[in-house]
Design a protein around this motif. Structure first.
Motif, PDB file in Angstrom:
ATOM      1  N   ARG A 169      45.707  23.664 -33.320  1.00 20.16           N
ATOM      2  CA  ARG A 169      44.782  22.793 -32.573  1.00 20.16           C
ATOM      3  C   ARG A 169      44.378  23.394 -31.232  1.00 20.16           C
ATOM      4  NH1 ARG A 169      44.124  17.876 -34.914  1.00 20.16           N
ATOM      5  NH2 ARG A 169      45.893  17.103 -36.104  1.00 20.16           N
ATOM      6  N   GLU A 170      45.213  24.241 -30.676  1.00 21.29           N
ATOM      7  CA  GLU A 170      44.891  24.874 -29.393  1.00 21.29           C
ATOM      8  C   GLU A 170      43.595  25.680 -29.462  1.00 21.29           C
ATOM      9  OE1 GLU A 170      48.027  26.987 -27.445  1.00 21.29           O
ATOM     10  OE2 GLU A 170      49.544  25.601 -28.203  1.00 21.29           O
ATOM     11  N   TYR A 171      43.170  26.030 -30.652  1.00 24.83           N
ATOM     12  CA  TYR A 171      41.977  26.863 -30.806  1.00 24.83           C
ATOM     13  C   TYR A 171      40.728  26.075 -31.185  1.00 24.83           C
ATOM     14  CZ  TYR A 171      45.377  30.479 -30.286  1.00 24.83           C
ATOM     15  OH  TYR A 171      46.380  31.271 -29.767  1.00 24.83           O
ATOM     16  N   GLU A 172      40.853  24.789 -31.335  1.00 23.95           N
ATOM     17  CA  GLU A 172      39.672  23.968 -31.640  1.00 23.95           C
ATOM     18  C   GLU A 172      38.672  24.066 -30.491  1.00 23.95           C
ATOM     19  OE1 GLU A 172      39.831  19.943 -33.106  1.00 23.95           O
ATOM     20  OE2 GLU A 172      41.766  20.358 -34.049  1.00 23.95           O
ATOM     21  N   GLY A 173      37.394  24.277 -30.849  1.00 23.17           N
ATOM     22  CA  GLY A 173      36.334  24.313 -29.859  1.00 23.17           C
ATOM     23  C   GLY A 173      36.095  25.660 -29.232  1.00 23.17           C
ATOM     24  N   ASN A 174      36.657  26.710 -29.786  1.00 21.63           N
ATOM     25  CA  ASN A 174      36.531  28.050 -29.194  1.00 21.63           C
ATOM     26  C   ASN A 174      35.880  29.114 -30.062  1.00 21.63           C
ATOM     27  OD1 ASN A 174      38.130  27.378 -26.921  1.00 21.63           O
ATOM     28  ND2 ASN A 174      39.898  28.427 -27.685  1.00 21.63           N
ATOM     29  N   PRO A 175      35.088  29.023 -30.948  1.00 24.74           N
ATOM     30  CA  PRO A 175      34.188  28.006 -31.486  1.00 24.74           C
ATOM     31  C   PRO A 175      34.721  27.357 -32.752  1.00 24.74           C
ATOM     32  CG  PRO A 175      33.532  30.129 -32.308  1.00 24.74           C
ATOM     33  CD  PRO A 175      34.768  30.347 -31.465  1.00 24.74           C
ATOM     34  N   LEU A 176      36.016  27.353 -32.930  1.00 23.46           N
ATOM     35  CA  LEU A 176      36.602  26.824 -34.159  1.00 23.46           C
ATOM     36  C   LEU A 176      36.593  25.296 -34.177  1.00 23.46           C
ATOM     37  CD1 LEU A 176      39.630  29.269 -34.261  1.00 23.46           C
ATOM     38  CD2 LEU A 176      37.579  29.381 -35.664  1.00 23.46           C
ATOM     39  N   HIS A 177      36.559  24.752 -35.377  1.00 24.39           N
ATOM     40  CA  HIS A 177      36.620  23.295 -35.537  1.00 24.39           C
ATOM     41  C   HIS A 177      37.458  22.949 -36.774  1.00 24.39           C
ATOM     42  CE1 HIS A 177      33.312  24.398 -38.229  1.00 24.39           C
ATOM     43  NE2 HIS A 177      33.638  23.317 -38.912  1.00 24.39           N
ATOM     44  N   ALA A 178      37.994  21.743 -36.769  1.00 21.63           N
ATOM     45  CA  ALA A 178      38.786  21.275 -37.907  1.00 21.63           C
ATOM     46  C   ALA A 178      37.836  20.935 -39.045  1.00 21.63           C
ATOM     47  CB  ALA A 178      39.610  20.062 -37.522  1.00 21.63           C
ATOM     48  N   GLN A 179      38.033  21.584 -40.174  1.00 26.18           N
ATOM     49  CA  GLN A 179      37.220  21.308 -41.366  1.00 26.18           C
ATOM     50  C   GLN A 179      37.899  20.239 -42.211  1.00 26.18           C
ATOM     51  OE1 GLN A 179      35.126  24.341 -43.807  1.00 26.18           O
ATOM     52  NE2 GLN A 179      36.857  24.006 -45.174  1.00 26.18           N
ATOM     53  N   ALA A 180      39.205  20.288 -42.261  1.00 26.13           N
ATOM     54  CA  ALA A 180      39.996  19.284 -42.970  1.00 26.13           C
ATOM     55  C   ALA A 180      41.113  18.880 -42.032  1.00 26.13           C
ATOM     56  CB  ALA A 180      40.563  19.848 -44.260  1.00 26.13           C
ATOM     57  N   GLU A 181      41.382  17.596 -41.975  1.00 25.13           N
ATOM     58  CA  GLU A 181      42.426  17.128 -41.078  1.00 25.13           C
ATOM     59  C   GLU A 181      43.045  15.875 -41.656  1.00 25.13           C
ATOM     60  OE1 GLU A 181      42.951  16.223 -36.347  1.00 25.13           O
ATOM     61  OE2 GLU A 181      40.963  16.602 -37.127  1.00 25.13           O
ATOM     62  N   GLY A 182      44.333  15.940 -41.910  1.00 26.74           N
ATOM     63  CA  GLY A 182      45.026  14.798 -42.474  1.00 26.74           C
ATOM     64  C   GLY A 182      46.523  14.962 -42.351  1.00 26.74           C
ATOM     65  N   PRO A 183      47.274  14.058 -42.932  1.00 27.19           N
ATOM     66  CA  PRO A 183      48.732  14.106 -42.797  1.00 27.19           C
ATOM     67  C   PRO A 183      49.396  15.228 -43.597  1.00 27.19           C
ATOM     68  CG  PRO A 183      48.085  12.302 -44.207  1.00 27.19           C
ATOM     69  CD  PRO A 183      46.826  12.887 -43.661  1.00 27.19           C
ATOM     70  N   GLU A 184      48.641  15.884 -44.482  1.00 31.41           N
ATOM     71  CA  GLU A 184      49.226  16.953 -45.297  1.00 31.41           C
ATOM     72  C   GLU A 184      48.422  18.241 -45.291  1.00 31.41           C
ATOM     73  OE1 GLU A 184      49.913  15.386 -49.193  1.00 31.41           O
ATOM     74  OE2 GLU A 184      51.389  13.942 -48.478  1.00 31.41           O
ATOM     75  N   ASN A 185      47.266  18.246 -44.627  1.00 33.77           N
ATOM     76  CA  ASN A 185      46.392  19.416 -44.663  1.00 33.77           C
ATOM     77  C   ASN A 185      45.547  19.468 -43.392  1.00 33.77           C
ATOM     78  OD1 ASN A 185      45.150  21.698 -45.854  1.00 33.77           O
ATOM     79  ND2 ASN A 185      43.409  20.432 -46.442  1.00 33.77           N
ATOM     80  N   TYR A 186      45.542  20.631 -42.765  1.00 30.19           N
ATOM     81  CA  TYR A 186      44.724  20.861 -41.579  1.00 30.19           C
ATOM     82  C   TYR A 186      44.130  22.254 -41.715  1.00 30.19           C
ATOM     83  CZ  TYR A 186      43.478  21.771 -36.721  1.00 30.19           C
ATOM     84  OH  TYR A 186      42.805  22.100 -35.571  1.00 30.19           O
TER      85      TYR A 186
END
Length: 127
Positions: free
Chosen positions: A21-38
């Protein structure tokens, strides 16, 4: 005989997900996000031939939690300085598996993730 303790995979998943998560917005973004997959991806670049750049992921499985770093697949020399203990956690060319929190290995993995991010930027895979 007492029952075997159940590993706390949710805590392992949380630690590893926080690392990415530290790299979100650098230009990375979460494509999948949930309790078992990120999954963390970057936008298409000229170097990626117009395809999104898959940077990494964390997956909670039945027997372990997996941490995927595509840069070590694309650039195996990134593993040259990795400790034997972290290499022992590898499955395949870009996946590290954990069953418990290991602060020392997680610090090393965080440093490797930073190197991967810098390498993707230097190679034009992230702009």
């Amino acid at each position: 005989m007492s029952p075997r303790p159940t590993p706390d995979f949710a805590t392992v998943y949380s630690h590893l997900t926080s690392m990415l998560r530290e790299y979100e917005g650098n230009p990375l973004h979460a494509q999948a996000e949930g309790p078992e997959n990120y999954e963390l991806v970057g936008p298409p670049t000229a170097r990626s031939q117009g395809k999104p750049v898959w940077f990494g992921a964390v997956r909670l499985g039945k027997r372990y939690v997996s941490y995927h770093l595509m840069a070590v697949y694309a650039f195996p020399d990134l593993l040259d300085d990795v400790s034997p203990q972290l290499k022992a956690r590898m499955q395949g060319k870009s996946c590290f598996n954990f069953t418990r929190v290991d602060e020392e290995l997680f610090r090393e993995l965080a440093a490797l993730t930073q190197k991967c991010f810098e390498r993707f930027k230097a190679e034009g895979l992230l702009e």
